[in-house]
Design a protein around this motif. Structure first.
Motif, PDB file in Angstrom:
ATOM      1  N   SER A 167       0.905   3.825  -3.146  1.00  0.00           N
ATOM      2  CA  SER A 167       0.424   5.181  -2.894  1.00  0.00           C
ATOM      3  C   SER A 167       1.321   6.226  -3.534  1.00  0.00           C
ATOM      4  O   SER A 167       0.840   7.270  -3.990  1.00  0.00           O
ATOM      5  CB  SER A 167       0.317   5.431  -1.383  1.00  0.00           C
ATOM      6  OG  SER A 167       1.598   5.540  -0.783  1.00  0.00           O
ATOM      7  N   THR A 225      -9.612   1.936   3.147  1.00  0.00           N
ATOM      8  CA  THR A 225      -8.523   1.554   2.243  1.00  0.00           C
ATOM      9  C   THR A 225      -7.905   2.766   1.572  1.00  0.00           C
ATOM     10  O   THR A 225      -6.691   2.837   1.367  1.00  0.00           O
ATOM     11  CB  THR A 225      -9.036   0.571   1.175  1.00  0.00           C
ATOM     12  OG1 THR A 225      -9.410  -0.652   1.806  1.00  0.00           O
ATOM     13  CG2 THR A 225      -7.972   0.271   0.144  1.00  0.00           C
ATOM     14  N   LEU A 285      -3.936   4.073   0.781  1.00  0.00           N
ATOM     15  CA  LEU A 285      -3.466   4.213  -0.588  1.00  0.00           C
ATOM     16  C   LEU A 285      -3.047   5.639  -0.948  1.00  0.00           C
ATOM     17  O   LEU A 285      -2.433   5.833  -2.001  1.00  0.00           O
ATOM     18  CB  LEU A 285      -4.555   3.752  -1.563  1.00  0.00           C
ATOM     19  CG  LEU A 285      -4.869   2.259  -1.561  1.00  0.00           C
ATOM     20  CD1 LEU A 285      -6.044   1.963  -2.482  1.00  0.00           C
ATOM     21  CD2 LEU A 285      -3.655   1.457  -1.983  1.00  0.00           C
ATOM     22  N   SER A 315       0.825  -1.210   0.000  1.00  0.00           N
ATOM     23  CA  SER A 315       0.000   0.000   0.000  1.00  0.00           C
ATOM     24  C   SER A 315       0.859   1.259   0.000  1.00  0.00           C
ATOM     25  O   SER A 315       0.524   2.244  -0.674  1.00  0.00           O
ATOM     26  CB  SER A 315      -0.948   0.001   1.202  1.00  0.00           C
ATOM     27  OG  SER A 315      -0.231  -0.065   2.426  1.00  0.00           O
ATOM     28  N   THR A 333      -5.904  -5.579   1.368  1.00  0.00           N
ATOM     29  CA  THR A 333      -6.218  -4.780   2.559  1.00  0.00           C
ATOM     30  C   THR A 333      -7.672  -4.910   2.994  1.00  0.00           C
ATOM     31  O   THR A 333      -8.042  -4.382   4.038  1.00  0.00           O
ATOM     32  CB  THR A 333      -5.916  -3.289   2.295  1.00  0.00           C
ATOM     33  OG1 THR A 333      -6.726  -2.832   1.191  1.00  0.00           O
ATOM     34  CG2 THR A 333      -4.457  -3.086   1.938  1.00  0.00           C
ATOM     35  N   THR A 376      -4.098  -4.777  -4.485  1.00  0.00           N
ATOM     36  CA  THR A 376      -3.769  -4.195  -3.181  1.00  0.00           C
ATOM     37  C   THR A 376      -5.023  -3.995  -2.346  1.00  0.00           C
ATOM     38  O   THR A 376      -5.027  -4.236  -1.127  1.00  0.00           O
ATOM     39  CB  THR A 376      -3.035  -2.860  -3.359  1.00  0.00           C
ATOM     40  OG1 THR A 376      -1.868  -3.062  -4.144  1.00  0.00           O
ATOM     41  CG2 THR A 376      -2.635  -2.281  -2.009  1.00  0.00           C
TER      42      THR A 376
END
Length: 275
Positions: free
Chosen positions: A32, A200, A204, A28, A191, A187
């Motif tokens: 991101s 979430t 991210l 994550s 999560t 991803t």
């Protein structure tokens, strides 16, 4: 005193929560950074909400929920790309329409079935209730996403900043585009059990946004984002025990606090440079 502070580490549910938090931190955080550079914050939000109908349909079909979540996430991403290319409507507008429509569809489907599946666990996660299967699934997905992002980081970075130059160098920009969307969906699947659909987006976006304010080099940005996510995740799980709060929102609050601190630091540094 020491025994009291270490007590949470003796509980099986807390141990599993710590492991899950560490597992999802790396993919994550890395992802991101790419989302922030691409300006895809809304895309992360869209895909995270759009997986709900896939989860419900997977439950009805009797297949693993994560398969349905991934399929719905990719459907949302592909539909957004197709509609934005075939119309004059801007991509962010299309994303808003697609993800809100799919989220609404998921809620309607959920109300039509009888299930012991708790909607709040889907929306907000249940980090203290993860199973060994969840740990294995998230671990495998995290390994795939992390490896792909590290191997392709230079190509993805060039495609984010200058797609024309990437095409001129012979890179398959369309594959990179949809590959990044696939990694985003994976991803979110990783999560899902931990922080749910709603939170979430915090995992991210916040790490990459904070690291962007603190660094000027992309490799440093990846390292800072990863360290921030790992510390916030583990500390958030630990603090949630003593605060009697849910771990996932506590983690997001810590990341938000880190972003605010980074923003203040960046603003002060900009003012000093101007003077």
């Amino acid at each position: 005193m020491i025994e009291t502070l270490l007590f949470p580490f003796q509980l099986v549910s807390m141990q599993e929560a710590f492991v899950m938090a560490a597992i999802i931190a790396l993919p994550s955080a890395l992802l991101s950074c790419f989302l922030v550079l691409r300006g895809w914050s809304l895309m992360g939000d869209a895909v995270s909400h759009a997986v709900l109908p896939g989860i419900v349909l997977a439950y009805i079909a009797g297949i693993p929920l994560l398969i349905g979540a991934f399929a719905a996430g990719m459907t949302c991403a592909l539909a957004t790309g197709y509609l934005s290319e075939q119309s004059r409507v801007k991509e962010d507008t299309v994303m808003g329409v697609v993800f809100s429509g799919m989220f609404g569809l998921g809620l309607v489907l959920y109300t039509q079935i009888e299930t012991d599946l708790h909607l709040d666990h889907i929306l907000f996660g249940n980090l203290l209730g993860v199973s060994p299967a969840d740990l294995w699934t998230s671990g495998i997905v995290a390994l795939i996403v992390t490896t792909a992002l590290i191997v392709l980081r230079k190509d993805l970075l060039l495609n984010a900043f200058d797609p024309a130059q990437a095409r001129a160098l012979g890179l398959r920009t369309r594959w990179l585009h949809y590959g990044l969307l696939a990694l985003l969906s994976l991803t979110i699947v990783a999560t899902l059990a931990a922080v749910g659909l709603i939170l979430t987006i915090g995992l991210l976006i916040a790490p990459g946004a904070t690291a962007f304010l603190l660094t000027r080099r992309f490799d440093a940005m990846l390292i800072v984002a990863t360290a921030l996510t790992l510390v916030s995740s583990l500390l958030g799980v630990y603090l949630s025990f003593w605060l009697d709060s849910a771990p996932a929102p506590t983690i997001i609050l810590l990341m938000t606090a880190a972003f605010i601190a980074a923003f203040i630091r960046s603003a002060r540094r900009t003012r000093r440079a101007a003077v």
